[in-house]
Design a protein around this motif. Structure first.
Motif, PDB file in Angstrom:
ATOM      1  N   THR A 118       0.835  -1.203   0.000  1.00 51.99           N
ATOM      2  CA  THR A 118       0.000   0.000   0.000  1.00 51.99           C
ATOM      3  C   THR A 118       0.867   1.250   0.000  1.00 51.99           C
ATOM      4  O   THR A 118       2.031   1.225   0.401  1.00 51.99           O
ATOM      5  CB  THR A 118      -0.913   0.057   1.242  1.00 51.99           C
ATOM      6  N   ASP A 119       0.271   2.344  -0.445  1.00 49.06           N
ATOM      7  CA  ASP A 119       0.905   3.660  -0.376  1.00 49.06           C
ATOM      8  C   ASP A 119      -0.137   4.661   0.119  1.00 49.06           C
ATOM      9  O   ASP A 119      -0.881   5.239  -0.684  1.00 49.06           O
ATOM     10  CB  ASP A 119       1.443   4.088  -1.740  1.00 49.06           C
ATOM     11  N   PRO A 120      -0.197   4.879   1.441  1.00 46.80           N
ATOM     12  CA  PRO A 120      -1.192   5.815   1.975  1.00 46.80           C
ATOM     13  C   PRO A 120      -1.054   7.229   1.422  1.00 46.80           C
ATOM     14  O   PRO A 120      -2.034   7.975   1.373  1.00 46.80           O
ATOM     15  CB  PRO A 120      -0.915   5.780   3.493  1.00 46.80           C
ATOM     16  N   LYS A 121       0.144   7.614   0.985  1.00 44.94           N
ATOM     17  CA  LYS A 121       0.348   8.983   0.510  1.00 44.94           C
ATOM     18  C   LYS A 121      -0.442   9.267  -0.769  1.00 44.94           C
ATOM     19  O   LYS A 121      -0.854  10.392  -1.010  1.00 44.94           O
ATOM     20  CB  LYS A 121       1.838   9.249   0.290  1.00 44.94           C
ATOM     21  N   THR A 122      -0.632   8.255  -1.601  1.00 48.26           N
ATOM     22  CA  THR A 122      -1.459   8.428  -2.794  1.00 48.26           C
ATOM     23  C   THR A 122      -2.761   7.648  -2.704  1.00 48.26           C
ATOM     24  O   THR A 122      -3.551   7.654  -3.647  1.00 48.26           O
ATOM     25  CB  THR A 122      -0.689   7.971  -4.054  1.00 48.26           C
ATOM     26  N   ASP A 123      -2.984   6.977  -1.554  1.00 45.25           N
ATOM     27  CA  ASP A 123      -4.186   6.187  -1.310  1.00 45.25           C
ATOM     28  C   ASP A 123      -4.330   5.063  -2.337  1.00 45.25           C
ATOM     29  O   ASP A 123      -5.430   4.793  -2.837  1.00 45.25           O
ATOM     30  CB  ASP A 123      -5.437   7.072  -1.318  1.00 45.25           C
ATOM     31  N   ILE A 124      -3.222   4.387  -2.637  1.00 47.88           N
ATOM     32  CA  ILE A 124      -3.240   3.293  -3.606  1.00 47.88           C
ATOM     33  C   ILE A 124      -2.840   1.995  -2.910  1.00 47.88           C
ATOM     34  O   ILE A 124      -1.951   1.978  -2.058  1.00 47.88           O
ATOM     35  CB  ILE A 124      -2.274   3.581  -4.778  1.00 47.88           C
ATOM     36  N   ALA A 125      -3.504   0.905  -3.288  1.00 52.50           N
ATOM     37  CA  ALA A 125      -3.156  -0.427  -2.789  1.00 52.50           C
ATOM     38  C   ALA A 125      -3.099  -1.388  -3.966  1.00 52.50           C
ATOM     39  O   ALA A 125      -3.832  -1.235  -4.953  1.00 52.50           O
ATOM     40  CB  ALA A 125      -4.173  -0.910  -1.758  1.00 52.50           C
ATOM     41  N   ARG A 235       3.401   4.525 -11.459  1.00 48.13           N
ATOM     42  CA  ARG A 235       4.739   4.436 -10.854  1.00 48.13           C
ATOM     43  C   ARG A 235       4.657   3.792  -9.467  1.00 48.13           C
ATOM     44  O   ARG A 235       5.490   2.964  -9.100  1.00 48.13           O
ATOM     45  CB  ARG A 235       5.379   5.807 -10.770  1.00 48.13           C
ATOM     46  N   VAL A 236       3.653   4.178  -8.681  1.00 47.94           N
ATOM     47  CA  VAL A 236       3.457   3.580  -7.361  1.00 47.94           C
ATOM     48  C   VAL A 236       3.212   2.083  -7.493  1.00 47.94           C
ATOM     49  O   VAL A 236       3.803   1.266  -6.778  1.00 47.94           O
ATOM     50  CB  VAL A 236       2.286   4.257  -6.620  1.00 47.94           C
ATOM     51  N   VAL A 237       2.355   1.703  -8.428  1.00 46.25           N
ATOM     52  CA  VAL A 237       2.020   0.290  -8.623  1.00 46.25           C
ATOM     53  C   VAL A 237       3.254  -0.508  -9.036  1.00 46.25           C
ATOM     54  O   VAL A 237       3.482  -1.627  -8.552  1.00 46.25           O
ATOM     55  CB  VAL A 237       0.901   0.149  -9.677  1.00 46.25           C
ATOM     56  N   ASP A 238       4.077   0.057  -9.918  1.00 46.95           N
ATOM     57  CA  ASP A 238       5.298  -0.643 -10.335  1.00 46.95           C
ATOM     58  C   ASP A 238       6.202  -0.931  -9.138  1.00 46.95           C
ATOM     59  O   ASP A 238       6.786  -2.023  -9.026  1.00 46.95           O
ATOM     60  CB  ASP A 238       6.064   0.196 -11.359  1.00 46.95           C
ATOM     61  N   GLN A 239       6.315   0.055  -8.216  1.00 45.60           N
ATOM     62  CA  GLN A 239       7.169  -0.143  -7.042  1.00 45.60           C
ATOM     63  C   GLN A 239       6.554  -1.141  -6.070  1.00 45.60           C
ATOM     64  O   GLN A 239       7.261  -1.986  -5.507  1.00 45.60           O
ATOM     65  CB  GLN A 239       7.420   1.198  -6.355  1.00 45.60           C
ATOM     66  N   LEU A 240       5.245  -1.061  -5.859  1.00 41.61           N
ATOM     67  CA  LEU A 240       4.585  -2.021  -4.972  1.00 41.61           C
ATOM     68  C   LEU A 240       4.712  -3.437  -5.527  1.00 41.61           C
ATOM     69  O   LEU A 240       4.909  -4.402  -4.776  1.00 41.61           O
ATOM     70  CB  LEU A 240       3.107  -1.659  -4.798  1.00 41.61           C
ATOM     71  N   ARG A 241       4.614  -3.554  -6.817  1.00 40.36           N
ATOM     72  CA  ARG A 241       4.701  -4.868  -7.455  1.00 40.36           C
ATOM     73  C   ARG A 241       6.108  -5.450  -7.325  1.00 40.36           C
ATOM     74  O   ARG A 241       6.292  -6.649  -7.105  1.00 40.36           O
ATOM     75  CB  ARG A 241       4.314  -4.731  -8.929  1.00 40.36           C
ATOM     76  N   GLU A 242       7.119  -4.579  -7.450  1.00 40.78           N
ATOM     77  CA  GLU A 242       8.504  -5.053  -7.414  1.00 40.78           C
ATOM     78  C   GLU A 242       9.032  -5.214  -6.000  1.00 40.78           C
ATOM     79  O   GLU A 242       9.728  -6.192  -5.690  1.00 40.78           O
ATOM     80  CB  GLU A 242       9.398  -4.086  -8.182  1.00 40.78           C
TER      81      GLU A 242
END
Length: 459
Positions: A118-125, A235-242
């Protein structure tokens, strides 16, 4: 010829005849998300529902198991599949704190999901499901290509009603709500509770936003919805995935926008760039960046304001050596900075006191009552012994200084980008500004260790 050109232009701007083909194309990749969380029973003050009451079923449906034990709370949201092997994007607030996450597909198939990151800063999971067959998925588009007035289509699970489509236009771009990295697309496509985490599509079926929030006085859609731009999300998703987490670049400076009065005080032609107010230990300090430097370029791109710089730094790779151009005392300097990682540096010190110090009055200047720093004052302010500067011990509430946020307990450490340790130093800087024909003087103010620049009129 002119008539034909006008006709083609009008046709390009017309509403689509139907969104049906687009809805058919992307529906298999959009999902409903149901989460389940065990909530401790309230100790007192919970609703009392008499047996046989018409409201009894209502409370039971929502998992109320009475005051004697915990209850299970359910929440609904939306999401979308981004790969055939089962990666799914949604909002962090949809799944936050969930014990169980279930994904329902357009076909009716249901699968349990696990949380990748998750990334609370952009509210993405980012979620993951395991499916025996490849899943239909959608791709991210370039949100920077979207223009105000372009058609968009939202899809999700509004108010728990199941798969639903709404359409509208891009109402505005680059909206900020409250986050450091906010870049929202505003749309009038209907977005309601339950749409959170669902996709906003362009007319090519690409995801150009993740539906996140609405502005509403009543909780329902009034045509002001916000979707986090895909160029941020991807970009957030790519980092969460990796990595299972985000890894943002870190410059290591405290910065503020250049206002017109600050620009005038610094002798700048335009109010742009990011003004460095403090440089704690970190990459910027190691590279030689100083308080008072104006960052005008980062990694080859012009810096327009602090928001622009924060995004550029965050998008840069950790460990990358970048060129930072600063304006220092009227001259440009280029420094090479090796970026750190923001997530590893986010613990910041907080001030210990904002109570006004009891100090003898020294002099009234610019609407401020100032006292030269003593060890006693430094101790009262939570500053280390030997600190220097001028302490604000009183302030005229009708003054410009008060209007710009100065308060008792603030410490002036610089004036005109030069250190001040005495009242005489400040008076000298004021005279220098007047002699140079400047209408204002730039002061560096520290409050609880937090610095910022303020320009005060000296005429």
């Amino acid at each position: 010829m002119l008539a034909l050109a006008l006709a083609l232009q009008a046709s390009a701007r017309a509403a689509p005849e139907s969104f049906a083909d687009l809805a058919d194309q992307v529906s298999p990749a959009v999902v409903n998300i149901t989460t389940s969380t065990v909530v401790a029973a309230p100790t007192e003050g919970g609703p009392i529902v008499p047996e046989g009451s018409p409201f009894e079923d209502f409370f039971n449906d929502f998992g109320n198991q009475g005051p004697d034990g915990p209850r299970r709370s359910n929440a609904l949201g939306s999401g979308f599949v981004i790969s055939e092997d089962g990666y799914i994007v949604t909002n962090n607030h949809v799944i936050e704190g969930a014990d169980e996450i279930e994904v329902e597909f357009f076909s009716g198939k249901r699968l349990d999901a696990t949380l990748v990151g998750t990334d609370p800063k952009t509210d993405i999971a980012l979620l993951k499901v395991e499916s025996p067959e490849p899943l239909a998925f959608v791709r991210f588009g370039d949100s920077n290509l979207m223009r105000v007035g372009d058609w968009v289509m939202a899809m999700g699970n509004p108010l728990g009603q199941g798969f639903s489509v709404s359409a509208g236009i891009v109402s505005a771009r680059n909206r900020e709500l409250s986050g450091t990295y906010d870049d929202f697309i505003q749309t009038d496509a209907a977005i309601n509770r339950g749409n959170s985490g669902g996709p906003l599509f362009n007319m090519s079926g690409e995801v150009i936003g993740v539906n996140t929030a609405i502005l509403s006085p009543n909780g329902g859609s009034i045509g002001i919805g916000f979707s986090m731009a895909s160029n941020v999300v991807s970009r957030v998703v790519d980092q969460l995935r990796e990595f299972g987490e985000t890894r943002r670049g870190w410059l290591g400076v405290r910065i503020q926008d250049v206002t017109p009065d600050v620009a005038e005080a610094m002798g700048l032609a335009a109010a742009k760039g990011a003004l460095v107010s403090d440089v704690p230990d970190g990459p910027a300090k190691d590279a030689g960046i100083l308080p008072g430097d104006l960052i005008t370029s980062f990694d080859g791109a012009e810096v327009t304001d602090t928001r622009d710089l924060v995004r550029r730094v965050a998008d840069a790779d950790v460990g990358k050596a970048v060129r930072v151009v600063v304006l220092r005392e009227g001259k440009s300097e280029t420094l090479l900075v090796t970026l750190g990682r923001r997530e590893a540096a986010e613990a910041e010190e907080t001030g210990t006191s904002d109570a006004p110090p009891a100090a003898p009055v020294q002099k009234d200047i610019l609407g401020l009552t100032l006292s030269e720093m003593t060890d006693e004052l430094a101790s009262e302010l939570g500053l280390p012994a030997g600190s220097s500067g001028l302490v604000v011990t009183g302030i005229d509430e009708t003054s410009e200084a008060y209007g710009k946020g100065l308060r008792s307990g603030d410490v002036i450490t610089e004036a005109g980008q030069q250190a001040v340790a005495s009242v005489a130093d400040l008076e000298a800087r004021i005279e220098e500004a007047k002699e140079a024909g400047r209408k204002s003087l730039l002061l560096l103010i520290r409050r609880g260790g937090d610095p910022r620049f303020v320009a005060l009129t000296v005429e």
